[in-house]
Design an enzyme around this catalytic site. Structure first.
Site, mmCIF file in Angstrom:
data_model
loop_
_atom_site.group_PDB
_atom_site.id
_atom_site.type_symbol
_atom_site.label_atom_id
_atom_site.label_comp_id
_atom_site.label_asym_id
_atom_site.label_seq_id
_atom_site.Cartn_x
_atom_site.Cartn_y
_atom_site.Cartn_z
ATOM 1 N N ALA A 88 10.623 1.734 7.653
ATOM 2 C CA ALA A 88 9.276 1.996 8.153
ATOM 3 C C ALA A 88 9.145 1.440 9.556
ATOM 4 O O ALA A 88 9.419 0.270 9.795
ATOM 5 C CB ALA A 88 8.249 1.333 7.240
ATOM 6 N N LEU A 128 10.276 -0.888 3.293
ATOM 7 C CA LEU A 128 8.871 -0.925 3.728
ATOM 8 C C LEU A 128 8.341 -2.350 3.823
ATOM 9 O O LEU A 128 7.215 -2.560 4.286
ATOM 10 C CB LEU A 128 7.999 -0.124 2.745
ATOM 11 C CG LEU A 128 8.409 1.324 2.486
ATOM 12 C CD1 LEU A 128 7.473 1.979 1.489
ATOM 13 C CD2 LEU A 128 8.404 2.123 3.772
ATOM 14 N N PHE A 147 0.826 -1.209 0.000
ATOM 15 C CA PHE A 147 0.000 0.000 0.000
ATOM 16 C C PHE A 147 0.871 1.275 0.000
ATOM 17 O O PHE A 147 0.881 2.038 -0.972
ATOM 18 C CB PHE A 147 -0.959 -0.070 1.197
ATOM 19 C CG PHE A 147 -1.461 1.256 1.671
ATOM 20 C CD1 PHE A 147 -2.081 2.140 0.800
ATOM 21 C CD2 PHE A 147 -1.323 1.624 3.003
ATOM 22 C CE1 PHE A 147 -2.540 3.376 1.245
ATOM 23 C CE2 PHE A 147 -1.780 2.847 3.457
ATOM 24 C CZ PHE A 147 -2.379 3.728 2.574
ATOM 25 N N ILE A 148 1.643 1.486 1.043
ATOM 26 C CA ILE A 148 2.472 2.706 1.090
ATOM 27 C C ILE A 148 3.572 2.619 0.029
ATOM 28 O O ILE A 148 3.859 3.588 -0.675
ATOM 29 C CB ILE A 148 3.084 2.914 2.493
ATOM 30 C CG1 ILE A 148 1.970 3.115 3.540
ATOM 31 C CG2 ILE A 148 4.029 4.129 2.505
ATOM 32 C CD1 ILE A 148 2.462 3.325 4.965
ATOM 33 N N GLY A 201 1.307 -7.479 -0.428
ATOM 34 C CA GLY A 201 1.245 -6.518 -1.539
ATOM 35 C C GLY A 201 0.581 -7.166 -2.745
ATOM 36 O O GLY A 201 0.214 -8.338 -2.703
ATOM 37 N N TYR A 214 4.798 -7.509 17.338
ATOM 38 C CA TYR A 214 5.003 -6.522 16.271
ATOM 39 C C TYR A 214 5.716 -5.291 16.829
ATOM 40 O O TYR A 214 6.713 -4.824 16.273
ATOM 41 C CB TYR A 214 3.647 -6.137 15.674
ATOM 42 C CG TYR A 214 3.712 -5.205 14.490
ATOM 43 C CD1 TYR A 214 4.489 -5.504 13.380
ATOM 44 C CD2 TYR A 214 2.978 -4.017 14.478
ATOM 45 C CE1 TYR A 214 4.539 -4.642 12.289
ATOM 46 C CE2 TYR A 214 3.013 -3.155 13.386
ATOM 47 C CZ TYR A 214 3.797 -3.476 12.302
ATOM 48 O OH TYR A 214 3.848 -2.625 11.236
#
Ligand code: UDP
Length: 319
Positions: free
Chosen positions: A117, A76, A11-12, A36, A149
């Protein structure tokens, strides 16, 4: 410049690739297409300046090959989404720890400036009014995989900054706060695309808990130019910078807003956390970024309000 974007089909990542390609840079996109999608970058692939490598950051040889001759690295690629982390804790840990180590080591080996990220998750249960970059982390027990996480991303930050300090190769840490926009999928938990999909389908909007937990959503369109600006700002090197939006909402308020903006007649269903994520799940009650540092370093001022952000997601899904 020649730039490696790991997770560039995400997404990013795919929005960043659009931005960088538009500026005329040469791109290497490394993505294993786990969360993705090729559809996010298909329009870029005919360009001779773009090379897509369908591979994993867990493979050091692939990462090294992708980093050769590169000026900048945007890292990312990660296991993301609360659902994904809770369902696949071990796989997520391996990707987020070993994968990041591979990418950072390749970047410093090849002398490429790098940005990694990170996430507002690193602050854990700290629900202060505004979380600045030096705010304390308050994490739950490591026996609860929900916290893996936050734990892994905290270590990723150390892997990035300590490698940078040891080698003199500059790095920046991007701490994203609930970034939202077109191409984001609700499949792995992200609340805005999920609520929009439910509202458009006329299905009940699933608000977890009592919906009083609060978040501050940021637009991907605000965040992307900030990412490249920070990697161009020596004062930002070796530090972490919060990026996101400024308008806070409760999750119940978000559901109501989305219902209104979609014109949907969908109902709202309160779902106990236990039902959504399994027993023992702990949510963050509140998460508000202090964006002072990004403002000072690069003049960052988010332009997109919550309604604008929601509308970009509605338009994307209604297409
Ligand atoms: N959430 C929800 N319904 C959903 C998905 C998420 O109420 O279908 C809630 C979730 O429990 C959390 C908030 O929305 O309180 C934001 O969730 P998300 O996974 O988007 O981001 P994060 O938890 O990382 O802030």
């Amino acid at each position: 410049m020649k730039i490696l974007v790991t997770g560039g089909a995400g997404f990013i990542g795919s929005h960043l690739c659009d931005h960088l390609a538009g500026l005329g840079h040469e791109l290497v996109i490394l993505d294993d297409l786990s969360t993705g999608a090729l559809a996010n970058i298909r329009h870029l692939l005919p360009s001779r300046a773009v090379r897509f490598v369908p591979g994993s950051i867990l493979d050091p040889a692939t990462v090294d090959e992708c980093t050769r001759g590169v000026d900048l690295v945007f890292h990312l690629a990660a296991a993301v989404g609360v659902n994904n982390i809770v369902d696949h804790p071990l796989r997520s840990l391996r990707i987020n720890l070993h994968g990041t180590e591979n990418v950072v080591q390749a970047a410093v080996r090849h002398g490429a400036r790098y940005a990694i990220a990170s996430t507002s998750e690193v602050y854990g249960k700290n629900d202060a009014d505004r979380l600045d970059e030096n705010a304390d982390r308050i994490l739950g027990s490591p026996l609860k995989s929900r916290w893996s996480y936050a734990a892994a991303k905290g270590l990723d930050e150390l892997i990035a900054t300590e490698n940078s300090r040891a080698t003199g190769v500059p790095c920046v840490i991007l701490r994203f706060f609930n970034v939202v926009g077109p191409r984001q999928t609700g499949q792995y938990g992200m609340v805005v695309p999920r609520f929009v999909a439910q509202a458009l389908a006329g299905e009940p909007i699933t608000v977890h808990g009592d919906g009083t937990q609060r978040r501050c959503f940021g637009s991907v369109h605000d965040v992307i130019p900030a990412m490249t600006a920070l990697l161009d700002t020596p004062e930002a090197f070796g530090t972490a910078v919060n990026l996101g939006g400024q308008e806070e909402t409760s999750i119940l308020g978000l559901a109501e807003r989305i219902r209104e903006l979609t014109g949907s007649a969908a109902g709202i269903r309160l779902v106990p956390y236990q039902e959504a994520y399994g027993p023992g799940f702990e949510d963050m009650r509140r998460r508000m970024p202090d964006l002072t540092l990004a403002g000072r370093l690069i003049g960052y001022r988010p332009q997109y309000r919550l309604d604008d952000i929601i509308k970009t997601v509605i338009d994307d899904q209604a297409r």
